[in-house]
Motif scaffolding. Structure first.
Motif, PDB file in Angstrom:
ATOM      1  N   LYS A 202       0.832  -1.207   0.000  1.00  0.00           N
ATOM      2  CA  LYS A 202       0.000   0.000   0.000  1.00  0.00           C
ATOM      3  C   LYS A 202       0.862   1.250   0.000  1.00  0.00           C
ATOM      4  CE  LYS A 202      -3.244   2.417   3.066  1.00  0.00           C
ATOM      5  NZ  LYS A 202      -4.091   2.285   4.284  1.00  0.00           N
ATOM      6  N   LYS A 203       1.867   1.268   0.844  1.00  0.00           N
ATOM      7  CA  LYS A 203       2.737   2.436   0.973  1.00  0.00           C
ATOM      8  C   LYS A 203       3.527   2.686  -0.314  1.00  0.00           C
ATOM      9  CE  LYS A 203       5.623   4.469   4.584  1.00  0.00           C
ATOM     10  NZ  LYS A 203       4.561   5.275   5.198  1.00  0.00           N
ATOM     11  N   SER A 204       4.003   1.619  -0.929  1.00  0.00           N
ATOM     12  CA  SER A 204       4.836   1.740  -2.127  1.00  0.00           C
ATOM     13  C   SER A 204       4.026   2.108  -3.356  1.00  0.00           C
ATOM     14  CB  SER A 204       5.590   0.428  -2.375  1.00  0.00           C
ATOM     15  OG  SER A 204       6.396   0.102  -1.269  1.00  0.00           O
ATOM     16  N   LEU A 205       2.816   1.568  -3.483  1.00  0.00           N
ATOM     17  CA  LEU A 205       1.995   1.832  -4.666  1.00  0.00           C
ATOM     18  C   LEU A 205       1.678   3.309  -4.830  1.00  0.00           C
ATOM     19  CD1 LEU A 205      -0.356  -1.267  -4.468  1.00  0.00           C
ATOM     20  CD2 LEU A 205       1.031  -0.644  -6.470  1.00  0.00           C
ATOM     21  N   LYS A 206       1.628   4.043  -3.724  1.00  0.00           N
ATOM     22  CA  LYS A 206       1.329   5.475  -3.802  1.00  0.00           C
ATOM     23  C   LYS A 206       2.497   6.277  -4.365  1.00  0.00           C
ATOM     24  CE  LYS A 206      -0.298   5.633   0.493  1.00  0.00           C
ATOM     25  NZ  LYS A 206      -0.890   6.193   1.724  1.00  0.00           N
ATOM     26  N   THR A 207       3.660   5.606  -4.568  1.00  0.00           N
ATOM     27  CA  THR A 207       4.812   6.273  -5.188  1.00  0.00           C
ATOM     28  C   THR A 207       5.041   5.800  -6.618  1.00  0.00           C
ATOM     29  OG1 THR A 207       6.501   4.614  -4.581  1.00  0.00           O
ATOM     30  CG2 THR A 207       5.898   6.241  -2.909  1.00  0.00           C
ATOM     31  N   MET A 208       4.183   4.898  -7.120  1.00  0.00           N
ATOM     32  CA  MET A 208       4.421   4.278  -8.423  1.00  0.00           C
ATOM     33  C   MET A 208       3.553   4.900  -9.515  1.00  0.00           C
ATOM     34  SD  MET A 208       4.698   0.282  -7.142  1.00  0.00           S
ATOM     35  CE  MET A 208       4.875  -0.397  -8.806  1.00  0.00           C
ATOM     36  N   ARG A 209       4.053   4.809 -10.756  1.00  0.00           N
ATOM     37  CA  ARG A 209       3.324   5.299 -11.916  1.00  0.00           C
ATOM     38  C   ARG A 209       2.768   4.115 -12.714  1.00  0.00           C
ATOM     39  NH1 ARG A 209       7.616   8.534 -14.976  1.00  0.00           N
ATOM     40  NH2 ARG A 209       8.966   6.930 -14.110  1.00  0.00           N
ATOM     41  N   LYS A 210       1.816   4.398 -13.576  1.00  0.00           N
ATOM     42  CA  LYS A 210       1.172   3.353 -14.366  1.00  0.00           C
ATOM     43  C   LYS A 210       2.212   2.554 -15.154  1.00  0.00           C
ATOM     44  CE  LYS A 210      -2.349   2.615 -17.926  1.00  0.00           C
ATOM     45  NZ  LYS A 210      -3.321   3.268 -18.840  1.00  0.00           N
ATOM     46  N   GLY A 211       2.144   1.209 -15.042  1.00  0.00           N
ATOM     47  CA  GLY A 211       3.055   0.332 -15.767  1.00  0.00           C
ATOM     48  C   GLY A 211       4.382   0.107 -15.076  1.00  0.00           C
ATOM     49  N   GLU A 212       4.610   0.760 -13.951  1.00  0.00           N
ATOM     50  CA  GLU A 212       5.886   0.625 -13.241  1.00  0.00           C
ATOM     51  C   GLU A 212       6.008  -0.761 -12.598  1.00  0.00           C
ATOM     52  OE1 GLU A 212       8.072   2.832  -9.478  1.00  0.00           O
ATOM     53  OE2 GLU A 212       6.997   4.070 -10.950  1.00  0.00           O
ATOM     54  N   ILE A 213       7.205  -1.328 -12.687  1.00  0.00           N
ATOM     55  CA  ILE A 213       7.499  -2.617 -12.057  1.00  0.00           C
ATOM     56  C   ILE A 213       8.656  -2.405 -11.083  1.00  0.00           C
ATOM     57  CG2 ILE A 213       8.234  -5.007 -12.411  1.00  0.00           C
ATOM     58  CD1 ILE A 213       7.042  -4.890 -15.202  1.00  0.00           C
ATOM     59  N   VAL A 214       8.489  -2.902  -9.861  1.00  0.00           N
ATOM     60  CA  VAL A 214       9.517  -2.693  -8.834  1.00  0.00           C
ATOM     61  C   VAL A 214       9.780  -3.977  -8.060  1.00  0.00           C
ATOM     62  CG1 VAL A 214       8.795  -0.285  -8.555  1.00  0.00           C
ATOM     63  CG2 VAL A 214       7.897  -2.015  -7.007  1.00  0.00           C
ATOM     64  N   GLU A 215      10.896  -3.949  -7.360  1.00  0.00           N
ATOM     65  CA  GLU A 215      11.184  -4.986  -6.369  1.00  0.00           C
ATOM     66  C   GLU A 215      11.274  -4.303  -5.016  1.00  0.00           C
ATOM     67  OE1 GLU A 215      14.158  -8.452  -6.764  1.00  0.00           O
ATOM     68  OE2 GLU A 215      15.212  -6.979  -5.519  1.00  0.00           O
ATOM     69  N   LEU A 216      10.455  -4.754  -4.071  1.00  0.00           N
ATOM     70  CA  LEU A 216      10.454  -4.183  -2.728  1.00  0.00           C
ATOM     71  C   LEU A 216      11.248  -5.086  -1.790  1.00  0.00           C
ATOM     72  CD1 LEU A 216       6.670  -3.220  -2.374  1.00  0.00           C
ATOM     73  CD2 LEU A 216       8.548  -1.786  -3.196  1.00  0.00           C
ATOM     74  N   ILE A 217      12.137  -4.478  -1.042  1.00  0.00           N
ATOM     75  CA  ILE A 217      12.872  -5.200   0.006  1.00  0.00           C
ATOM     76  C   ILE A 217      12.315  -4.698   1.325  1.00  0.00           C
ATOM     77  CG2 ILE A 217      15.144  -5.690   0.985  1.00  0.00           C
ATOM     78  CD1 ILE A 217      16.283  -4.840  -1.803  1.00  0.00           C
ATOM     79  N   VAL A 218      11.601  -5.579   2.032  1.00  0.00           N
ATOM     80  CA  VAL A 218      10.813  -5.165   3.192  1.00  0.00           C
ATOM     81  C   VAL A 218      11.359  -5.812   4.462  1.00  0.00           C
ATOM     82  CG1 VAL A 218       8.489  -4.992   4.144  1.00  0.00           C
ATOM     83  CG2 VAL A 218       8.805  -5.084   1.665  1.00  0.00           C
ATOM     84  N   LYS A 219      11.659  -5.003   5.453  1.00  0.00           N
ATOM     85  CA  LYS A 219      12.140  -5.500   6.744  1.00  0.00           C
ATOM     86  C   LYS A 219      10.952  -5.881   7.633  1.00  0.00           C
ATOM     87  CE  LYS A 219      16.593  -3.174   6.625  1.00  0.00           C
ATOM     88  NZ  LYS A 219      17.517  -2.210   7.264  1.00  0.00           N
ATOM     89  N   PRO A 220      11.168  -6.748   8.626  1.00  0.00           N
ATOM     90  CA  PRO A 220      10.076  -7.307   9.435  1.00  0.00           C
ATOM     91  C   PRO A 220       9.019  -6.331   9.939  1.00  0.00           C
ATOM     92  CG  PRO A 220      12.112  -8.417   9.983  1.00  0.00           C
ATOM     93  CD  PRO A 220      12.478  -7.327   9.010  1.00  0.00           C
ATOM     94  N   PRO A 221       9.379  -5.139  10.463  1.00  0.00           N
ATOM     95  CA  PRO A 221       8.313  -4.269  10.985  1.00  0.00           C
ATOM     96  C   PRO A 221       7.276  -3.855   9.948  1.00  0.00           C
ATOM     97  CG  PRO A 221      10.480  -3.525  11.737  1.00  0.00           C
ATOM     98  CD  PRO A 221      10.725  -4.571  10.691  1.00  0.00           C
ATOM     99  N   TYR A 222       7.590  -4.037   8.658  1.00  0.00           N
ATOM    100  CA  TYR A 222       6.696  -3.560   7.604  1.00  0.00           C
ATOM    101  C   TYR A 222       6.001  -4.676   6.822  1.00  0.00           C
ATOM    102  CZ  TYR A 222       8.519   1.128   8.305  1.00  0.00           C
ATOM    103  OH  TYR A 222       8.854   2.340   8.841  1.00  0.00           O
ATOM    104  N   TYR A 223       6.302  -5.955   7.077  1.00  0.00           N
ATOM    105  CA  TYR A 223       5.640  -6.953   6.247  1.00  0.00           C
ATOM    106  C   TYR A 223       4.473  -7.645   6.914  1.00  0.00           C
ATOM    107  CZ  TYR A 223       9.082 -10.324   8.329  1.00  0.00           C
ATOM    108  OH  TYR A 223       9.872 -11.079   9.163  1.00  0.00           O
ATOM    109  N   PHE A 224       4.084  -7.250   8.104  1.00  0.00           N
ATOM    110  CA  PHE A 224       2.881  -7.792   8.703  1.00  0.00           C
ATOM    111  C   PHE A 224       1.760  -6.770   8.636  1.00  0.00           C
ATOM    112  CE2 PHE A 224       6.127 -10.250  11.103  1.00  0.00           C
ATOM    113  CZ  PHE A 224       5.827 -11.465  10.536  1.00  0.00           C
ATOM    114  N   GLY A 225       0.555  -7.265   8.554  1.00  0.00           N
ATOM    115  CA  GLY A 225      -0.615  -6.391   8.494  1.00  0.00           C
ATOM    116  C   GLY A 225      -1.842  -7.268   8.411  1.00  0.00           C
ATOM    117  N   ASN A 226      -2.786  -6.913   7.528  1.00  0.00           N
ATOM    118  CA  ASN A 226      -3.979  -7.735   7.341  1.00  0.00           C
ATOM    119  C   ASN A 226      -3.640  -8.870   6.379  1.00  0.00           C
ATOM    120  OD1 ASN A 226      -3.640  -5.836   5.291  1.00  0.00           O
ATOM    121  ND2 ASN A 226      -5.798  -5.954   4.680  1.00  0.00           N
TER     122      ASN A 226
END
Length: 432
Positions: A202-226
């Motif tokens: 959710k946090k990363s998508l708000k920085t992305m443009r249409k058609g953009e492809i990324v690789e996210l490297i996520v540390k433990p405090p950020y990969y848990f949620g719903n």
């Protein structure tokens, strides 16, 4: 790491051409650069970007003793992170893609008084021939290194999704050792307001443009949620405390407007309208809409494509939430308006509208007639028990009369001044 908005502050911004040579001085510590081949772009990398270069190096008066060309493999590092000597960080930050240059690096920006035995003696000046092959932009999304975004493919345009927009994405989430934890077999659509699986998405998508492809490297405090991926996957990440890797593609998104400002009435764009204008209070609008409960049951229907429903905006003829949503639409626009507090939604098309003439564009007679018309409309609404709508009409009438009062005051003042000037001129002529 530099963040997404870092610009010139992350770049070496001191460059002075030496008059008697082709070299460029970078910074104030003796670093020099001579361009052998110009780059093919205007862009230069930011601090934190993942850089790929080819290089060869020699001492100032010696032979080349190390070369990535000989190994047949580019050298990769992150710019500005201390992974290479300072002269590289400062010099390569000024280079463009495909540029080839010679960097002459003094000891204080290389290996200093200690050197790097046995190949590099103490206080050695190093000569590097460097070719900047490419780089992957890496951004610190969270600001603390918790979510790093590496851009694999640049997106289109400049716009990015907003908090309430609905996005269409593809993703694959895996542990650092490559074990797949969750993936979308087909494209997945969800609201950024609600999120999906991992907070980092959710946090990363708000920085992305249409058609953009990324690789996210996520540390433990950020990969848990719903999270809805399997429990074993969570267990693997918890036990190893390893990073979560998300390969994410933003296919597209649908713009959503928060109509009232409290997330209770949301308008999702289905088909864009024409131009920039939209109805205002008092506009005559032509619409087609269907009201449905969340289970799909139709409870209201107005107009048809052959004969649209015609009404005056904000005169109590429609549900006020629907009315206000229509006033954000453009001609020909189609949208779905969801009223969360009532568990219902409307499929709406604004076929056409005639906007009420602005008061300031009217002639004086028109203004007086408009005020009288507004007052009469307010009286009708009041008799029908539509007190809120009537109140708005009376308020509009008061504002209009205030404008007229101001107009007549200015007119009166102007006439008074003109008469005074005329009298002054007459008296002056009397004494001449």
């Amino acid at each position: 790491m530099g963040d997404f908005n870092s610009k010139k502050s992350n770049k070496v911004n001191f460059e002075t051409k030496i008059q008697d040579s082709q070299e460029i001085v970078i910074g104030k510590e003796g670093l020099r650069k001579k361009i052998l081949q110009k780059g093919n772009s205007w862009k230069t990398p930011f601090h934190g970007d993942e850089i790929q270069v080819h290089y060869r190096v020699k001492l100032q008066d010696g032979e080349f003793f190390d070369s990535s060309y000989d190994r047949g493999k580019t050298f990769t590092f992150k710019l500005g992170q201390g992974e290479v000597i300072k002269g590289w960080d400062e010099g390569i930050a000024t280079m463009k893609k495909s540029e080839r240059a010679i960097l002459t690096i003094p000891p204080n920006l290389a290996y200093g008084e200690i050197g790097s035995p046995p190949l590099i003696p103490p206080n050695s000046i190093l000569i590097f021939e460097i070719e900047l092959i490419s780089w992957n932009s890496i951004r610190d999304i969270s600001g603390d290194g918790g979510i790093l975004k590496k851009i694999i493919k640049e997106g289109q345009g400049w716009a990015t999704p907003r908090d309430v927009d609905e996005v269409l994405v593809k993703y694959v989430a895996s542990s650092a050792d490559g074990k797949i934890l969750s993936q979308s077999d087909d494209a997945v659509e969800f609201s950024l307001m609600e999120g999906h699986l991992y907070p980092a998405m959710k946090k990363s998508l708000k920085t992305m443009r249409k058609g953009e492809i990324v690789e996210l490297i996520v540390k433990p405090p950020y990969y848990f949620g719903n999270s809805s991926f399997d429990g074993d996957g969570i267990g693997i990440l918890q036990s190893s405390n390893s990073n979560l890797i998300i390969h994410l593609e933003l296919i597209s998104w649908k713009s959503v407007v928060d109509v009232i400002g409290d997330n209770k009435v949301l308008k999702k764009l289905i088909k864009a309208g024409e131009g920039y204008d939209h109805p205002n209070e008092g506009s005559l609008a032509k619409v087609v809409y269907i009201g449905k409960l969340l289970d799909g049951t139709i409870f209201e229907r107005k107009g048809s494509h052959e004969e649209p429903f015609e009404y005056v905006c904000l005169e109590g003829q429609l549900n006020e939430y629907v009315d206000r949503a229509i006033m954000t639409m453009k001609k020909g626009e189609e949208a779905i308006v969801t009223i969360n507090s009532h568990s219902m939604f409307y499929e709406i098309k604004l076929v056409d509208f005639n906007k009420e003439k602005p008061f300031w564009k009217m002639e004086t007679k028109e203004k007086i007639e408009a005020c009288d018309k507004i007052k009469n409309e307010g009286n009708v609404l009041f008799k029908d028990g539509k007190f809120q709508c009537a109140s708005r009409k009376y308020e509009k009438e008061c504002n209009s009369f205030s404008f007229l009062f101001f107009f007549y005051s200015v007119l009166h003042m102007s006439i008074t001044i003109c008469l005074s000037l005329k009298q002054f001129k007459e008296r002056l002529m009397f004494f001449m």
